[in-house]
Structures are given as structure tokens and as C-alpha cells.
Write an enzyme that holds these catalytic residues in place. Structure first.
Site, mmCIF file in Angstrom:
data_model
loop_
_atom_site.group_PDB
_atom_site.id
_atom_site.type_symbol
_atom_site.label_atom_id
_atom_site.label_comp_id
_atom_site.label_asym_id
_atom_site.label_seq_id
_atom_site.Cartn_x
_atom_site.Cartn_y
_atom_site.Cartn_z
ATOM 1 N N TYR A 1 36.145 43.917 44.179
ATOM 2 C CA TYR A 1 35.750 44.371 45.512
ATOM 3 C C TYR A 1 36.286 45.760 45.843
ATOM 4 O O TYR A 1 35.527 46.669 46.206
ATOM 5 C CB TYR A 1 36.225 43.369 46.565
ATOM 6 C CG TYR A 1 35.861 43.791 47.975
ATOM 7 C CD1 TYR A 1 34.541 43.723 48.414
ATOM 8 C CD2 TYR A 1 36.834 44.260 48.858
ATOM 9 C CE1 TYR A 1 34.195 44.120 49.706
ATOM 10 C CE2 TYR A 1 36.499 44.650 50.150
ATOM 11 C CZ TYR A 1 35.175 44.583 50.565
ATOM 12 O OH TYR A 1 34.843 44.981 51.834
ATOM 13 N N SER B 1 35.134 50.174 53.322
ATOM 14 C CA SER B 1 36.318 49.416 53.722
ATOM 15 C C SER B 1 37.541 50.281 53.522
ATOM 16 O O SER B 1 37.566 51.159 52.651
ATOM 17 C CB SER B 1 36.432 48.149 52.861
ATOM 18 O OG SER B 1 37.708 47.562 52.980
#
Length: 255
Positions: free
Chosen positions: A178, A154
Site C-alpha cells: 500500500y 495518503s
């Protein structure tokens, strides 16, 4: 299931029963690969495989929970017995830890107040699960003349991007789960790439962009098919392709 008639490359995608993983499976199958749909829920994996087959591709569902060593071992054994080798591994399975919420709503990950059990669970899937699956599949990948591994990361993994006070991530809550897990995944990508470079492996990280999936409560502006494109490109690199890099649809992403 459409049985192949000639030798074809075999690709395993984890978390492939929906979202980006499912789109990657569809696109690789369209390129002629035998696609293995890794899914925790075999029924959902079979539904995704049936969709690929209905479109004329070859797909087979495999029970695979990246946090469960037993299913990982069984998946590797099944692939060995059924196909004998693996050409592509896409480590796609991942969780945010916050459930199905948009990034701006993930306030439960703020470092000073985060629940450590949540951090551990995110790393268990996003980092340790990748190590477990990759290591289990390496003997099969070593049988390929052109092994490829793609780790789905990401833009949130980029220290360059997230540390910029005026950058695109400036408005997001800080994260102890995350974002750091994806940064760790990027670091892991480089280490595997360096170790296996001499063996012909090309191993890279992919940023699919802000894709409309369950993981962000469908707030993304890209379709899963659009997000899958960079993953598929890295999974099908030519022999002289890059390794130990981080890419999005537009090119290299800063670490």
C-alpha cells in the site's frame, strides 16, 4: 436524476459509491457540477447517485472498474456520447491489499514476508488503474477549458514522513504494497503534471487524512466529508492554481 438546464462542468470520480469518493461527489454536485459516480457495482453507484440527486444535485452512475479495460473504454464512450467532455477527474479508487483492517494491523505487508501477488494486485488498482483511467479520459479532459485531475493519495506515500524514525508513521508496520503504491502514485502525479502543464491541466495529489472508511475498518477519526474537502479544493482550483503538488487540509505535504 435531475437533468441540468444550463451548461455545467462534468466531474468523474472513481470508486465513488462510498467513503471519500461519495463525499467528493456530493460536494462537487453541491457546487453545481454534473457528477459521474464511477463504481464497479452499478447498483451501488445508482444508489449513491440517487442520494446526490435527492439533495438537489445532478449525478449519474457509470460502471467503472479501474482494473478492467473494457469498462474503462465503455465509460469513456458513454461520457463522450452523453456529455461530450470532462472537466474534472478524481482518481479515488484504491485498495490496501490487506482488506478492512486498521494500518497497525496490516502485518501481511512487511517487505521481507509479503506475498508478491498481493503487491501486484495493489499496484494494479492504485497505480496501473490510475494510468488506464487517466489516459482513457484525457481526450475528454482536453475539451475542457480548465481540466483538473486529483489523485487521492495518503500521508503514507510521503518518503519524508515514513522515513522519520520518530515521525507519525514510526509505529506502523512496514509496507511493501500500500505505502509504495501511493508513493508511486505521487510520482506519477508529478509526471502527468509536467507533461500536461503546457495544456492548462492542473494535476495534484491529495492526502485526505485518516478518514473513517471501510479501508481502515472504520478506525479513522475524520468523516468522509472532512476528508473530501482537500480533494474538492484541488478539483476546483483557479487557473493560477498549483500543479505537481501534494496537499492535505493544512497545505503542502512533503514528498
Amino acid at each position: 436524476m435531475n437533468e441540468p438546464t444550463t451548461h455545467q462542468k462534468v466531474a468523474l470520480i472513481t470508486g465513488a459509491n462510498k467513503g471519500i469518493g461519495r463525499a467528493v461527489a456530493q460536494q462537487l454536485a453541491a457546487l453545481g457540477m454534473r457528477v459521474l459516480i464511477g463504481a464497479r457495482d452499478l447498483r451501488r453507484g445508482e444508489e449513491a447517485a440517487a442520494e446526490v440527486c435527492a439533495a438537489g444535485g445532478y449525478a449519474h452512475a457509470v460502471t467503472l472498474d479501474v482494473t478492467d479495460p473494457t469498462t474503462i473504454r465503455e465509460a469513456a464512450r458513454e461520457i463522450e456520447e452523453r456529455f461530450g467532455h470532462l472537466d474534472v477527474l478524481v482518481n479515488n479508487a484504491g485498495i490496501t491489499g490487506s482488506g478492512q483492517v486498521s494500518p497497525e494491523d496490516a502485518v501481511d505487508q512487511i517487505p521481507s514476508t509479503v506475498d508478491l501477488d498481493m503487491v501486484r494486485s495493489v499496484f494494479e488498482t492504485n497505480v496501473f488503474g490510475v494510468i488506464a483511467v487517466t489516459n482513457a479520459m484525457l481526450p475528454l479532459l482536453r475539451k475542457s477549458p480548465a481540466p483538473r485531475i486529483v489523485n487521492v493519495s495518503s500521508a503514507a506515500a510521503s518518503l519524508t514522513i515514513t522515513s522519520d524514525p520518530d515521525g507519525p508513521a514510526a509505529g506502523l508496520p512496514t509496507s511493501a504494497a500500500y505505502m509504495p503504491s501511493k508513493t508511486a502514485l505521487n510520482a506519477l502525479t508529478v509526471q502527468y503534471a509536467q507533461e500536461l502543464r503546457k495544456d492548462g491541466f492542473l494535476i495534484n495529489a491529495a492526502d485526505p487524512g485518516y478518514v473513517d472508511t471501510d479501508i481502515n475498518n472504520h478506525r479513522g477519526y475524520l468523516t468522509p466529508a472532512q476528508g473530501a474537502e482537500v480533494v474538492v479544493r484541488l478539483a476546483t482550483l483557479a487557473t493560477d492554481g498549483p500543479t505537481a503538488w501534494f496537499f492535505d487540509a493544512d497545505g503542502p505535504v512533503p514528498w
